[in-house]
Motif scaffolding. Structure first.
Motif, PDB file in Angstrom:
ATOM      1  N   PHE A  29       0.844  -1.196   0.000  1.00 52.87           N
ATOM      2  CA  PHE A  29       0.000   0.000   0.000  1.00 52.87           C
ATOM      3  C   PHE A  29       0.885   1.253   0.000  1.00 52.87           C
ATOM      4  N   ILE A  30       0.463   2.253  -0.789  1.00 47.05           N
ATOM      5  CA  ILE A  30       1.134   3.563  -0.822  1.00 47.05           C
ATOM      6  C   ILE A  30       0.061   4.641  -0.836  1.00 47.05           C
ATOM      7  N   ILE A  31       0.038   5.520   0.201  1.00 43.66           N
ATOM      8  CA  ILE A  31      -0.921   6.636   0.245  1.00 43.66           C
ATOM      9  C   ILE A  31      -0.336   7.776  -0.584  1.00 43.66           C
ATOM     10  N   LYS A  32      -0.967   8.021  -1.711  1.00 44.77           N
ATOM     11  CA  LYS A  32      -0.447   9.048  -2.622  1.00 44.77           C
ATOM     12  C   LYS A  32      -0.912  10.449  -2.217  1.00 44.77           C
ATOM     13  N   SER A  33      -2.207  10.589  -1.839  1.00 46.29           N
ATOM     14  CA  SER A  33      -2.716  11.909  -1.450  1.00 46.29           C
ATOM     15  C   SER A  33      -3.957  11.748  -0.601  1.00 46.29           C
ATOM     16  N   VAL A  34      -4.273  12.821   0.181  1.00 46.87           N
ATOM     17  CA  VAL A  34      -5.484  12.882   1.002  1.00 46.87           C
ATOM     18  C   VAL A  34      -6.099  14.258   0.796  1.00 46.87           C
ATOM     19  N   ASN A  35      -7.392  14.302   0.479  1.00 45.97           N
ATOM     20  CA  ASN A  35      -8.087  15.562   0.204  1.00 45.97           C
ATOM     21  C   ASN A  35      -9.343  15.648   1.048  1.00 45.97           C
ATOM     22  N   LEU A  36      -9.677  16.904   1.481  1.00 47.01           N
ATOM     23  CA  LEU A  36     -10.879  17.164   2.266  1.00 47.01           C
ATOM     24  C   LEU A  36     -11.779  18.097   1.479  1.00 47.01           C
ATOM     25  N   PHE A  37     -13.038  17.715   1.344  1.00 42.94           N
ATOM     26  CA  PHE A  37     -14.028  18.504   0.604  1.00 42.94           C
ATOM     27  C   PHE A  37     -15.168  18.851   1.538  1.00 42.94           C
ATOM     28  N   ILE A  38     -15.724  20.093   1.399  1.00 41.44           N
ATOM     29  CA  ILE A  38     -16.858  20.542   2.194  1.00 41.44           C
ATOM     30  C   ILE A  38     -18.054  20.693   1.267  1.00 41.44           C
ATOM     31  N   GLN A  39     -19.126  20.062   1.641  1.00 46.74           N
ATOM     32  CA  GLN A  39     -20.379  20.115   0.880  1.00 46.74           C
ATOM     33  C   GLN A  39     -21.464  20.748   1.743  1.00 46.74           C
ATOM     34  N   PRO A  40     -22.315  21.646   1.235  1.00 41.13           N
ATOM     35  CA  PRO A  40     -22.389  22.008  -0.188  1.00 41.13           C
ATOM     36  C   PRO A  40     -21.320  23.010  -0.611  1.00 41.13           C
ATOM     37  N   ARG A  41     -20.754  23.842   0.352  1.00 44.92           N
ATOM     38  CA  ARG A  41     -19.719  24.818   0.018  1.00 44.92           C
ATOM     39  C   ARG A  41     -19.031  25.261   1.307  1.00 44.92           C
ATOM     40  N   ASN A  42     -17.982  26.033   1.167  1.00 46.93           N
ATOM     41  CA  ASN A  42     -17.198  26.433   2.337  1.00 46.93           C
ATOM     42  C   ASN A  42     -17.869  27.524   3.166  1.00 46.93           C
ATOM     43  N   GLU A  43     -18.761  28.315   2.616  1.00 49.62           N
ATOM     44  CA  GLU A  43     -19.461  29.363   3.356  1.00 49.62           C
ATOM     45  C   GLU A  43     -20.955  29.124   3.233  1.00 49.62           C
ATOM     46  N   VAL A  44     -21.595  28.909   4.390  1.00 50.68           N
ATOM     47  CA  VAL A  44     -23.022  28.586   4.399  1.00 50.68           C
ATOM     48  C   VAL A  44     -23.716  29.443   5.433  1.00 50.68           C
ATOM     49  N   GLN A  45     -25.039  29.444   5.384  1.00 51.21           N
ATOM     50  CA  GLN A  45     -25.854  30.143   6.358  1.00 51.21           C
ATOM     51  C   GLN A  45     -26.200  29.211   7.510  1.00 51.21           C
ATOM     52  N   ARG A  46     -26.520  29.872   8.661  1.00 49.15           N
ATOM     53  CA  ARG A  46     -26.921  29.101   9.827  1.00 49.15           C
ATOM     54  C   ARG A  46     -28.069  28.166   9.473  1.00 49.15           C
ATOM     55  N   GLY A  47     -28.025  26.887   9.973  1.00 46.37           N
ATOM     56  CA  GLY A  47     -29.072  25.899   9.751  1.00 46.37           C
ATOM     57  C   GLY A  47     -28.810  24.981   8.575  1.00 46.37           C
ATOM     58  N   THR A  48     -27.752  25.224   7.789  1.00 39.71           N
ATOM     59  CA  THR A  48     -27.436  24.373   6.636  1.00 39.71           C
ATOM     60  C   THR A  48     -26.800  23.079   7.124  1.00 39.71           C
ATOM     61  N   ASN A  49     -27.162  21.949   6.424  1.00 45.83           N
ATOM     62  CA  ASN A  49     -26.519  20.670   6.707  1.00 45.83           C
ATOM     63  C   ASN A  49     -25.208  20.613   5.936  1.00 45.83           C
TER      64      ASN A  49
END
Length: 750
Positions: A29-49
Motif C-alpha cells: 500500500f502507498i498513500i499518494k494523497s489525502v483531500n478534504l471537501f466541504i459540501q455544499p460549500r465552504n461558506e453557508v448560512q446558519r441551519g445548513t446541513n
C-alpha cells in the motif's frame, strides 16, 4: 551431521519467507494523497446541513483490501476517528451554527503510513437574535427583577450582556443557551429602565456579535425616604454657639424598623437613629463645612445636606520671641496675642493667656521675660481661653545662641615645607553658626571666610619663606560682631627646609691623590632640615654609599684607593621635603705611589748612565781607527736635504725625523758646519703609562741629541752614526732601540 544440515536448511527457508513477507507488507500500500471537501460549500448560512468528505488516493497490490483509519480535525483539535475499508469517509454537521466555523483537516492512516490533507475553512453565517424576558415590569426602588436572555439553538461558549441603553447592567459567559440574573435598580429621573440583551461568540481571533434582543421597559417607583435636615439657631454662627441638628422623613416610612437615619460631617458620623432624636454641639471654627442627613432602607440611600459657617470668637493666638536671635546672657521677651475677636460676643480683656515651655506652665500672662541661658532653651507655646473656647498657638523653638569659643589653628597635612603652599585650618569647638574666621599674619588680615554649615570647615592657603614665619600666623573667630572676637594661639608646626645644592669636597685635593691613600668624600648642604639623606656616587653613576644623618653634612672614606678608582664623583641630598639636590661632579685621578715614582726615576737614571758609559767606551775604542781613515764626506758628501726625510726602519714606537734649520743655531751651544745640519728626534706614538714615563723618555732623548751634537762637533761619532757614513747608522739604531725596549718593559712592570 545430517540433522544439523536439515536444521540449517529450514532456518534459511524461514529467513527467505520472512524477508519476502516483510517486503511485500511494506510495498503493498502507498498513500499518494489525502483531500478534504466541504459540501455544499465552504461558506453557508446558519441551519445548513454540512458534510466534510475525506478522500484518500492509495496505490495497492491487486486483490488487496486495506483497512483505512480516518481522523477529522477542527482548529487542530481531533473531532472524530473512524476505521473502515472505504476509500473515503463523511463527517456530517447537521443544522450548522456559527460555532462550527473554523479550520478543518483530515488524515488517513494505513498500517504504519500516515498522511494528512490540507486545511479547509468553513464559515457559518448568522447568529440567532436573543430573546429577553423579565418577571416584572413595575417595581419599587431597591426591588430586584429577574431577567432571562435566551439564544435558542446556539452552541459553544457564549458571552451574554444585559444593558440599559449605553449602560451595561450585567455580563456573564456560559456554555448554555441562556442566562438568568437578578438585577436591582435605583430611581432615575425618568423612572424607566429600557433593558435589552445580546450575546457574542469568539472564533479564534474574531468575535461574532448577535443582534440586540427585544427591549423591555421597566418602571421604577421612587422610595419617599429622602430626609429633611434642620439646624438651629442658623447655618451662620460664632464659636461657642450651640448648634442643634434634626433629620425628618415621610411618616409613611418613619415607623419602618429597617429605616436608618444618620448625621454625617465629612467622613465622620456624628449621630445614628436621627429619626427619633436631635444632635447638639458647641460650634468651633473648624466645624464649618457640609452636614448630611442620610436615610438608608436596604440598598437604597437618600440624603440631604446643609452648609454650616462658624465664625471665630477670637483668632488662634500667635507666640513671638523678641529679639529673634539671642546670645547667652542677653535679655529676651515672649509674648502671646490674638489678632481677631468677635466683638459682639467678647472684649479683649475677656481672653486669658497662658505660656507653656515643654508643656509646663511658665506664666499665666500674655508676656514672659528672662535672661537667655541653657535652661531657658526649649519649645514654647501659648493658650488663649474665652467663653469655653480654648485655642493653642503653634510651638516655637527658642535656643539661645552660643558665643564662639577660642579657635584652634592647625595645618592640614604637616609638616610645613618652606616655599611650598599649605592649608591652615581654623575651628572653634563651641559657637552658634554662622561663624566668621579671619586668618592673620603679623596682625595683617590675609583672608576671611564664613562657615554656615556644621560640616563646613574654615581653610586658608598660605606659604612661608623661612621657618620662623610659621609662628606669625594666627586666626580669629566671631559670631556676634566685634565683641565676640576670639583669637587663637599662634601657629606652631614642624617646618621642613628643603636641602640646598650640596657642596662636594674631596680630601686630599684631587690632583695630589696617590695609590694607597685614603680619600675622604665630603657632602655638605648650605640649608636643609634634618634628617638628611646623603648619597655618594662614583663611576657610571653607581651609588657607593647612602646614609641618613641629623647634621647638614656627611662624609665617606675610600680606603687605600687604587688607580681603578679614578673617575667622576658627585653626591646627592634630600630630606622630608622630598626635593632631591645634586652636587657638581669632581674628577679624581689616582697617580702612582711615591715609592713607585722614585723607583721609576732611579731605574731611568740607571739606564741612562749605562747608555752614557757604553757610548763613551765605544767612542774611545774607535777613535784611533777613525783618525787613520779617509773621511767619507770628502768622497761623497751626503745630500740629505735632497732626500727630504730620512726614516729608519720602524722599531717599536720611535721614529727619527730630519729637522732642517734655516738659520744658524746658537754658536755658543753647538758649533755648526757649513751646509745642512741634520738632527734626529724621537716622536712617541704610543702613550706611556703616566707622566713619569714621559719625563724619563724626554731625559733619554735629550741625552742622545746632546751626544750626537757633541760628536758632530768633533766630526767624529763614537757609534758611526751621522755625520759618519750612512752605513754606520744601524749600530746606533740598535743600541738606542735596545735601551728603549728595556725601559718600556720596566715601565710596564711598574
Amino acid at each position: 551431521m545430517q540433522v544439523k544440515k536439515q536444521l540449517t536448511l529450514r532456518a534459511g527457508t524461514f529467513l527467505i519467507l520472512f524477508l519476502f513477507t516483510s517486503d511485500k507488507a511494506n510495498t503493498e500500500f502507498i498513500i499518494k494523497s489525502v483531500n478534504l471537501f466541504i459540501q455544499p460549500r465552504n461558506e453557508v448560512q446558519r441551519g445548513t446541513n454540512v458534510s466534510l468528505i475525506c478522500q484518500a488516493e492509495v496505490s495497492q497490490s491487486p486483490g488487496s483490501n486495506p483497512n483505512y483509519e480516518y481522523i477529522f480535525y477542527k482548529d487542530y483539535e481531533m473531532l472524530l476517528t473512524e476505521k473502515t475499508t472505504a476509500t473515503h469517509w463523511f463527517y456530517s454537521i447537521p443544522d450548522a451554527r456559527v460555532f462550527h466555523s473554523g479550520k478543518y483537516e483530515c488524515a488517513v492512516v494505513i498500517g504504519h503510513q500516515n498522511k494528512k490533507s490540507g486545511s479547509t475553512d468553513l464559515t457559518v453565517k448568522g447568529l440567532l437574535t436573543p430573546v429577553l424576558s423579565v418577571d416584572q415590569q413595575r417595581l419599587k426602588e431597591g426591588d430586584n427583577v429577574t431577567a432571562v436572555c435566551t439564544a435558542e439553538g446556539e452552541m459553544g461558549s457564549l458571552m451574554f450582556s444585559f444593558r440599559d441603553g449605553p449602560v451595561e447592567l450585567y455580563r456573564k459567559s456560559t456554555n448554555t443557551q441562556k442566562v438568568e440574573q437578578k438585577l436591582a435598580f435605583e430611581h432615575k429621573r425618568m423612572r424607566t429602565v429600557n433593558m435589552f440583551c445580546y450575546y457574542s461568540i469568539s472564533l479564534g481571533s474574531k468575535i461574532e456579535i448577535s443582534n440586540n434582543s427585544n427591549v423591555i421597559d421597566i418602571d421604577i417607583q421612587e422610595l419617599g425616604i429622602t430626609p429633611e435636615i434642620n439646624v438651629m439657631p442658623s447655618a451662620n454662627v460664632i464659636e461657642g454657639d450651640l448648634l442643634t441638628f434634626s433629620c425628618n422623613v415621610d411618616m409613611t416610612y418613619q415607623k419602618n424598623s429597617e429605616l436608618r437615619i444618620s448625621l454625617v460631617h465629612g467622613h465622620t458620623t456624628l449621630g445614628l437613629n436621627m429619626g427619633q432624636k436631635t444632635y447638639n454641639m458647641s460650634a468651633k471654627a473648624n466645624d464649618s463645612g457640609q452636614y448630611e442627613c442620610i436615610a438608608s432602607l436596604g440598598a437604597i440611600h437618600k440624603s440631604s445636606s446643609v452648609n454650616i459657617t462658624v465664625n471665630q470668637l477670637f483668632s488662634v493666638p500667635a507666640l513671638s520671641i523678641h529679639p529673634p536671635e539671642v546670645f547667652e546672657g542677653e535679655h529676651f521677651d515672649i509674648t502671646c496675642h490674638t489678632d481677631i475677636i468677635a466683638s459682639v460676643r467678647i472684649q479683649r480683656e475677656d481672653i486669658k493667656y497662658f505660656i507653656y515651655k515643654e508643656k509646663t506652665l511658665v506664666i499665666s500672662n500674655y508676656r514672659y521675660s528672662n535672661t537667655a541661658r541653657n535652661v531657658t532653651n526649649g519649645k514654647y507655646m501659648c493658650v488663649a481661653k474665652a467663653n469655653g473656647i480654648i485655642k493653642e498657638s503653634s510651638n516655637v523653638l527658642f535656643r539661645a545662641k552660643v558665643l564662639v569659643s577660642q579657635p584652634e589653628i592647625r595645618v592640614d597635612a604637616p609638616p610645613v615645607i618652606v616655599d611650598k603652599h599649605f592649608w591652615i585650618h581654623c575651628h572653634s569647638q563651641n559657637g552658634s553658626l554662622p561663624i566668621i574666621y579671619t586668618l592673620k599674619r603679623n596682625n595683617i588680615t590675609v583672608n576671611r571666610t564664613e562657615v554656615s554649615n556644621p560640616h563646613e570647615k574654615a581653610r586658608f592657603i598660605a606659604m612661608i619663606s623661612a621657618p620662623s614665619d610659621i609662628s606669625s600666623y594666627f586666626c580669629e573667630a566671631e559670631n556676634n560682631g566685634k565683641i565676640s572676637v576670639k583669637m587663637s594661639q599662634r601657629l606652631n608646626e614642624t617646618v621642613i627646609v628643603p636641602v640646598g645644592k650640596p657642596l662636594f669636597t674631596v680630601i686630599p685635593i684631587p690632583g695630589n691623590i696617590e695609590e694607597g691613600e685614603d680619600v675622604t668624600l665630603i657632602c655638605g648642604i648650605p640649608k636643609g632640615s634634618p634628617p638628611i639623606n646623603f648619597s655618594f656616587y662614583g663611576n657610571s653613576h653607581t651609588p657607593i654609599n647612602t646614609t641618613t644623618v641629623q647634621s647638614n653634612s656627611s662624609s665617606f672614606v675610600l680606603s687605600a684607593v687604587s688607580r681603578q678608582k679614578s673617575g667622576n664623583y658627585y653626591c646627592e641630598a634630600f630630606n622630608l621635603a622630598n626635593k632631591l639636590s645634586k652636587s657638581d661632579i669632581i674628577s679624581i685621578e689616582v697617580s702612582l705611589a711615591k715609592w713607585k715614582k722614585i723607583l721609576t726615576v732611579a731605574f731611568c737614571l740607571l739606564i741612562l748612565a749605562l747608555v752614557v758609559i757604553f757610548i763613551v767606551l765605544r767612542y774611545k775604542a774607535k777613535r784611533v781607527g777613525v783618525n787613520n781613515k779617509e773621511s767619507v764626506w770628502s768622497e761623497k758628501p751626503p745630500d740629505i736635504s735632497d732626500e727630504g726625510i730620512l726614516q729608519l726602519p720602524n722599531e717599536g714606537d720611535v721614529e727619527y725625523t730630519e729637522v732642517v734649520h734655516s738659520q744658524p743655531l746658537d754658536p755658543t751651544r753647538i758649533p755648526l758646519r757649513k751646509g745642512t745640519d741634520t738632527v734626529y728626534s724621537e716622536l712617541q706614538t704610543q702613550g706611556s703609562p703616566d707622566h713619569i714615563n714621559h719625563a724619563c723618555w724626554n731625559m733619554l732623548n735629550s741625552t742622545m741629541i746632546f751626544l750626537h751634537q757633541w760628536t758632530s762637533s768633533s766630526q767624529t761619532s763614537p757609534f758611526g752614526i751621522l755625520p759618519l757614513p750612512y752605513q754606520s747608522l744601524p749600530s746606533v739604531r740598535n743600541t738606542h732601540s735596545s735601551s728603549k725596549t728595556l725601559i718600556s718593559h720596566v715601565f710596564n712592570f711598574v
